[in-house]
Enzyme design. Structure first.
Site, PDB file in Angstrom:
ATOM      1  N   ASP A  52       0.939  -1.229  -0.018  1.00  0.00           N
ATOM      2  CA  ASP A  52       0.078  -0.131   0.045  1.00  0.00           C
ATOM      3  C   ASP A  52       0.861   1.210   0.011  1.00  0.00           C
ATOM      4  OD1 ASP A  52      -2.481  -1.552  -0.249  1.00  0.00           O
ATOM      5  OD2 ASP A  52      -2.403  -1.299   2.263  1.00  0.00           O
ATOM      6  N   TYR A  80       6.670  -8.632   8.261  1.00  0.00           N
ATOM      7  CA  TYR A  80       6.501  -7.124   8.421  1.00  0.00           C
ATOM      8  C   TYR A  80       6.646  -6.850   9.700  1.00  0.00           C
ATOM      9  CZ  TYR A  80       3.521  -7.947   4.250  1.00  0.00           C
ATOM     10  OH  TYR A  80       3.159  -8.169   3.002  1.00  0.00           O
ATOM     11  N   ASP A  94      -6.607   1.653   8.514  1.00  0.00           N
ATOM     12  CA  ASP A  94      -5.237   2.154   8.659  1.00  0.00           C
ATOM     13  C   ASP A  94      -5.444   3.644   8.339  1.00  0.00           C
ATOM     14  OD1 ASP A  94      -5.782   2.815   5.871  1.00  0.00           O
ATOM     15  OD2 ASP A  94      -3.883   1.733   5.047  1.00  0.00           O
ATOM     16  N   ARG A 186      -3.500  -4.962   7.966  1.00  0.00           N
ATOM     17  CA  ARG A 186      -4.570  -3.814   8.281  1.00  0.00           C
ATOM     18  C   ARG A 186      -5.604  -4.667   9.094  1.00  0.00           C
ATOM     19  NH1 ARG A 186      -7.037  -1.011   3.671  1.00  0.00           N
ATOM     20  NH2 ARG A 186      -6.077  -2.592   2.264  1.00  0.00           N
TER      21      ARG A 186
END
Length: 235
Positions: A52, A80, A94, A186
């Site tokens: 993203d 991540y 988010d 998310r």
């Protein structure tokens, strides 16, 4: 120094995607740099897994014949790091959208945060965010969401092999997670807040690994452009 033939035969380029850039913009930039450098009209360039715009980190870019390997890389496990902010939710899960609800975090303590991670380890069902690029009836989910249309989202089975809390400074919680293809961090943040009987949204995200590829090996878009510029100036 790599040649035009090298790029057409296939290269793997590890890029540290900057914030605010789309993955598509990175691919376009690299394609433009290669074309300009060698004076060619066409070169295949693709990436192995979208990040993203509000996320940074590792993009695996393939050129030429190696673009056939993109699916192979997309299927590999990913790591991540990021920040979950407790006590509030957003429609996109988010910072793309504004806070729509706030919740108390007075009942949340360090032990409960660390213990909550175990509920997400293994094979789990996860609902993708309504603000995502997944398609339903030929239309992106985020298109329905932006038009205010309700759409039923189908859960998907994903695997989280590691979920570690690395810093707690409420309302912020930093984490590291290792997960399968198709995992939405998310959604993990959103579900984490619900599990703690509060709300949560993702406020920072960085991809650090894809399979055996690490962010430590990645270069910036600017560094890649400079390397090609150096090639032009020395030939």
């Amino acid at each position: 120094m790599l040649t035009e033939k090298d790029y057409k035969d296939g290269q793997i380029i590890l890029i540290d995607k900057p914030l605010q850039w789309t993955s598509f913009q990175v691919v376009n930039k690299l394609r433009w740099c290669i074309r300009k450098s060698f004076g060619i009209k066409k070169i295949k360039v693709g990436h192995a897994g979208t990040l993203d715009p509000l996320a940074s980190g590792l993009l695996v870019i393939c050129t030429g014949k190696f673009t056939k390997r993109l699916q192979e890389f997309q299927g590999q496990i990913k790591e991540y790091t990021g920040t979950i902010t407790l006590g509030a939710t957003t429609p996109s899960y988010d910072l793309e959208t504004k806070i729509d609800q706030t919740f108390s975090i007075d009942h949340i303590f360090e032990n409960s945060i660390k213990n909550a991670t175990s509920s997400f380890i293994g094979e789990i069902e996860q609902y993708p965010p309504v603000f995502s690029a997944l398609k339903k009836d030929g239309k992106r989910l985020y298109e329905y969401a932006r038009e205010g249309e309700h759409v039923d989202v189908t859960p998907r089975t994903i695997t989280i092999s590691e979920f570690e809390i690395t810093r707690i400074q409420l309302p912020e919680v930093d984490f590291r997670v290792v997960c399968s293809k198709g995992t939405y961090i998310r959604s993990l943040a959103h579900d984490f807040g619900k599990h703690l009987k509060s709300g949560a949204h993702l406020t920072a995200l960085r991809r650090t690994k894809i399979g055996s590829f690490s962010i430590d090996e990645a270069i910036s878009v600017q560094s890649f452009e400079n390397q090609l510029q150096t090639k032009i100036e020395t030939t």
